[in-house]
Design a protein around this motif. Structure first.
Motif, mmCIF file in Angstrom:
data_model
loop_
_atom_site.group_PDB
_atom_site.id
_atom_site.type_symbol
_atom_site.label_atom_id
_atom_site.label_comp_id
_atom_site.label_asym_id
_atom_site.label_seq_id
_atom_site.Cartn_x
_atom_site.Cartn_y
_atom_site.Cartn_z
ATOM 1 N N TYR A 101 0.806 -1.224 0.000
ATOM 2 C CA TYR A 101 0.000 0.000 0.000
ATOM 3 C C TYR A 101 0.840 1.277 0.000
ATOM 4 O O TYR A 101 0.314 2.355 0.224
ATOM 5 N N SER A 104 -0.551 4.253 -1.907
ATOM 6 C CA SER A 104 -1.909 4.729 -1.625
ATOM 7 C C SER A 104 -1.856 6.176 -1.155
ATOM 8 O O SER A 104 -1.010 6.548 -0.349
ATOM 9 N N SER A 105 -2.778 6.958 -1.649
ATOM 10 C CA SER A 105 -2.809 8.375 -1.278
ATOM 11 C C SER A 105 -3.255 8.531 0.169
ATOM 12 O O SER A 105 -3.920 7.651 0.745
ATOM 13 N N THR A 107 -5.520 10.519 1.203
ATOM 14 C CA THR A 107 -6.985 10.529 1.174
ATOM 15 C C THR A 107 -7.538 9.113 1.202
ATOM 16 O O THR A 107 -8.460 8.814 1.963
ATOM 17 N N ASP A 108 -6.966 8.231 0.391
ATOM 18 C CA ASP A 108 -7.426 6.833 0.364
ATOM 19 C C ASP A 108 -7.168 6.135 1.693
ATOM 20 O O ASP A 108 -8.003 5.369 2.179
ATOM 21 N N MET A 112 -9.916 4.514 4.112
ATOM 22 C CA MET A 112 -9.829 3.113 4.539
ATOM 23 C C MET A 112 -9.920 3.006 6.060
ATOM 24 O O MET A 112 -10.608 2.125 6.591
#
Length: 179
Positions: A101, A104-105, A107-108, A112
């Motif tokens: 991961y 992954s941003s 924000t993401d 999550m």
């Protein structure tokens, strides 16, 4: 970092577990809200983890807990092993997940984290107080593991409020290095 079930500070009811999990998440959220995107994504601990990495880690382990409570093979859901429970060490799992991961941003990751917490609370809300005392094997019968009959409450605590508190301490250590 699981507490012994039966200590005075151990929640004894589903409502108390949920309250403790919400309070611990709220404390962590308050800290996160004080940080800039740069602080969340660039400051690193000695082992190379950012605050974002810690938040991601919490989200992934809450997803693991949700799978466990749903009687799903949690290691398969996490994609780090099979239903037998034969897999990497916890440190190896954490390294695998961090690498998986890493792009992954923020924000993401935050999405999550919040979704994972909501899912855990949904599962807990569907339980009754007696469910907290069932052993691990009642939730993961396909996994060959000596759970010593410890109540699932130990795993719930370890992947919710105790986990938030533990990582908040590590996040504070990252932030202290910058001062």
């Amino acid at each position: 970092m699981t507490s012994e079930v039966g200590t005075p500070d151990t929640p004894r009811t589903v409502a108390a577990v949920i309250k403790r999990a919400e309070e611990a998440k709220h404390a962590l959220d308050q800290r996160l809200e004080q940080l800039s995107e740069e602080q969340l994504t660039t400051l690193r601990s000695q082992d190379g983890w950012t605050v974002r990495d810690h938040v991601l880690h919490l989200a992934l382990w809450m997803n693991n807990l949700t799978a466990m409570l749903r009687h799903q093979p949690r290691w398969e859901v996490m994609d780090v092993g099979d239903a037998s429970g034969q897999f990497h060490s916890i440190d190896e799992i954490n390294d695998i997940l961090q690498q998986r991961y890493r792009t992954s941003s923020l924000t993401d990751v935050l999405m999550m984290y919040n979704n994972a917490h909501r899912e855990v609370l949904n599962e807990l809300s569907a339980m009754d107080d007696a469910d907290l005392q069932k052993p691990y094997a009642a939730y993961q019968p396909q996994e060959q593991r000596d759970d010593s009959g410890l109540p699932i409450l130990n795993w719930i605590a370890g992947d919710t409020y105790e986990h938030f508190e533990e990582h908040l301490g590590w996040i504070d250590q990252i932030l202290a290095q910058k001062k």
